[in-house]
Design a protein around this motif. Sequence first.
Motif, PDB file in Angstrom:
ATOM      1  N   GLY A 145       6.285   9.441   0.529  1.00  0.00           N
ATOM      2  CA  GLY A 145       6.752   9.908   1.891  1.00  0.00           C
ATOM      3  C   GLY A 145       5.655  10.203   2.791  1.00  0.00           C
ATOM      4  O   GLY A 145       5.699  10.198   3.952  1.00  0.00           O
ATOM      5  N   GLN A 146       4.395  10.008   2.247  1.00  0.00           N
ATOM      6  CA  GLN A 146       3.165  10.156   3.104  1.00  0.00           C
ATOM      7  C   GLN A 146       2.946   8.551   3.547  1.00  0.00           C
ATOM      8  O   GLN A 146       2.914   7.600   3.080  1.00  0.00           O
ATOM      9  N   LEU A 147       2.027   8.290   4.588  1.00  0.00           N
ATOM     10  CA  LEU A 147       1.306   7.232   5.074  1.00  0.00           C
ATOM     11  C   LEU A 147       0.008   7.238   4.588  1.00  0.00           C
ATOM     12  O   LEU A 147      -0.725   8.141   4.549  1.00  0.00           O
ATOM     13  N   LEU A 148      -0.372   6.010   3.937  1.00  0.00           N
ATOM     14  CA  LEU A 148      -1.819   5.846   3.359  1.00  0.00           C
ATOM     15  C   LEU A 148      -2.428   4.886   4.764  1.00  0.00           C
ATOM     16  O   LEU A 148      -1.952   3.775   5.167  1.00  0.00           O
ATOM     17  N   VAL A 149      -3.846   5.450   5.345  1.00  0.00           N
ATOM     18  CA  VAL A 149      -4.441   4.672   6.027  1.00  0.00           C
ATOM     19  C   VAL A 149      -5.711   3.991   5.459  1.00  0.00           C
ATOM     20  O   VAL A 149      -6.609   5.067   4.993  1.00  0.00           O
ATOM     21  N   VAL A 169      -1.863   0.192   7.104  1.00  0.00           N
ATOM     22  CA  VAL A 169      -0.993   1.581   6.897  1.00  0.00           C
ATOM     23  C   VAL A 169       0.009   1.352   6.291  1.00  0.00           C
ATOM     24  O   VAL A 169       0.999   0.560   6.611  1.00  0.00           O
ATOM     25  N   ILE A 170       0.219   2.129   5.174  1.00  0.00           N
ATOM     26  CA  ILE A 170       1.208   1.840   4.156  1.00  0.00           C
ATOM     27  C   ILE A 170       2.059   3.208   4.104  1.00  0.00           C
ATOM     28  O   ILE A 170       1.589   4.231   3.750  1.00  0.00           O
ATOM     29  N   CYS A 171       3.529   2.865   3.906  1.00  0.00           N
ATOM     30  CA  CYS A 171       4.286   4.050   3.641  1.00  0.00           C
ATOM     31  C   CYS A 171       4.398   3.915   2.096  1.00  0.00           C
ATOM     32  O   CYS A 171       4.853   3.161   1.482  1.00  0.00           O
ATOM     33  N   LEU A 172       4.082   5.217   1.629  1.00  0.00           N
ATOM     34  CA  LEU A 172       3.969   5.261   0.148  1.00  0.00           C
ATOM     35  C   LEU A 172       5.516   5.855  -0.236  1.00  0.00           C
ATOM     36  O   LEU A 172       5.731   6.865  -0.278  1.00  0.00           O
ATOM     37  N   CYS A 173       6.118   4.754  -0.999  1.00  0.00           N
ATOM     38  CA  CYS A 173       7.460   4.962  -1.156  1.00  0.00           C
ATOM     39  C   CYS A 173       7.785   5.805  -2.686  1.00  0.00           C
ATOM     40  O   CYS A 173       8.693   6.606  -2.902  1.00  0.00           O
ATOM     41  N   ALA A 174       6.671   5.621  -3.341  1.00  0.00           N
ATOM     42  CA  ALA A 174       6.747   6.258  -4.910  1.00  0.00           C
ATOM     43  C   ALA A 174       5.270   6.421  -5.312  1.00  0.00           C
ATOM     44  O   ALA A 174       4.570   5.801  -5.235  1.00  0.00           O
ATOM     45  N   HIS A 175       5.107   7.517  -5.956  1.00  0.00           N
ATOM     46  CA  HIS A 175       3.831   8.055  -6.490  1.00  0.00           C
ATOM     47  C   HIS A 175       3.968   9.035  -7.516  1.00  0.00           C
ATOM     48  O   HIS A 175       4.493   9.940  -7.391  1.00  0.00           O
ATOM     49  N   SER A 176       3.634   8.736  -8.677  1.00  0.00           N
ATOM     50  CA  SER A 176       3.700   9.685  -9.923  1.00  0.00           C
ATOM     51  C   SER A 176       2.674   9.169 -10.998  1.00  0.00           C
ATOM     52  O   SER A 176       1.910   8.269 -10.797  1.00  0.00           O
ATOM     53  N   PRO A 177       2.674   9.887 -12.102  1.00  0.00           N
ATOM     54  CA  PRO A 177       1.578   9.354 -13.094  1.00  0.00           C
ATOM     55  C   PRO A 177       1.445   7.864 -13.536  1.00  0.00           C
ATOM     56  O   PRO A 177       0.845   7.455 -14.290  1.00  0.00           O
ATOM     57  N   GLY A 234       4.441   0.993  -2.454  1.00  0.00           N
ATOM     58  CA  GLY A 234       4.413   1.372  -1.013  1.00  0.00           C
ATOM     59  C   GLY A 234       4.634   0.084  -0.338  1.00  0.00           C
ATOM     60  O   GLY A 234       4.423  -1.000  -0.612  1.00  0.00           O
ATOM     61  N   ILE A 235       4.918   0.145   1.065  1.00  0.00           N
ATOM     62  CA  ILE A 235       5.140  -1.000   1.927  1.00  0.00           C
ATOM     63  C   ILE A 235       4.238  -0.946   3.337  1.00  0.00           C
ATOM     64  O   ILE A 235       4.087   0.329   3.656  1.00  0.00           O
ATOM     65  N   VAL A 236       3.737  -2.034   3.321  1.00  0.00           N
ATOM     66  CA  VAL A 236       2.644  -2.240   4.516  1.00  0.00           C
ATOM     67  C   VAL A 236       3.413  -2.330   5.811  1.00  0.00           C
ATOM     68  O   VAL A 236       4.176  -3.163   5.797  1.00  0.00           O
ATOM     69  N   LEU A 237       3.231  -1.277   6.848  1.00  0.00           N
ATOM     70  CA  LEU A 237       3.817  -1.359   7.897  1.00  0.00           C
ATOM     71  C   LEU A 237       3.377  -2.055   9.237  1.00  0.00           C
ATOM     72  O   LEU A 237       4.085  -2.536   9.897  1.00  0.00           O
ATOM     73  N   ASN A 238       1.992  -2.562   8.928  1.00  0.00           N
ATOM     74  CA  ASN A 238       1.453  -3.129  10.220  1.00  0.00           C
ATOM     75  C   ASN A 238       0.944  -4.512   9.991  1.00  0.00           C
ATOM     76  O   ASN A 238      -0.154  -4.841  10.515  1.00  0.00           O
ATOM     77  N   GLN A 239       1.673  -5.367   9.274  1.00  0.00           N
ATOM     78  CA  GLN A 239       1.085  -6.851   9.103  1.00  0.00           C
ATOM     79  C   GLN A 239       2.524  -7.676   9.518  1.00  0.00           C
ATOM     80  O   GLN A 239       3.226  -8.100   8.541  1.00  0.00           O
TER      81      GLN A 239
END
Length: 209
Positions: free
Chosen positions: A31-35, A49-57, A62-67
């Motif tokens: 749910g965070q954005l990676l920059v 800039v990537i919307c991180l849709c899932a992150h776990s062990p 994630g989905i890149v938003l700005n390409q």
Amino acid sequence: MFPFIMARRDTSPPKDAPASADKQTDGYLAGQLLVAMPSMSDPRFARSVICLCAHSPDGAMGIVLNQPLESLTFDELLGQLKLDPVPPARRIRLTQGGPVEGGRGFVLHTADWETEGSLKVMDGLALTASVEILKAIAEGGGPRQGVLALGYAGWGPGQLDEEIQRNAWLSVPADEALLFAEEPEQLWRQALAKLRVDPSLLSGHAGHA
């Protein structure tokens, strides 16, 4: 014509995607954005800039938003899928979501519309990989906001965590203005501005906002 596999009935997230988290816990950032930091060595993610849709062990997705996707328009996509828009036609922005499964489509969208198999990213945000969402949009319905991505970015177990520790990424709280920005070429600077960070001073910053 650009390949697209969104008409498949499989509405599940990618098989290698970890389960989503309802909120950021235990250091996981769904749910965070990676920059991307200016030092990002992978040219595929430079200033991304990537919307991180899932992150776990188990890893991260994630989905890149700005390409922006230049090779296909939303109307052309509907034509490929034999979907006739109902006037006044709705459109959503297309983006190159990442280097993994570049022929598969995903819609990142507000959670006011969901279908079976939609992945909850966080409160108010979902990811859907089913053609039903495009049909709903073509008919004038569907979610209030959305962006359609071809492909996604993926990390194996611990890989993203290591990249963050190496200061490859900053994390930024997501909001609709950033997620569904109408000018994606400005998104990298807009995301940094939310952190009140000068890009020229980023080289020594830690990975967490």
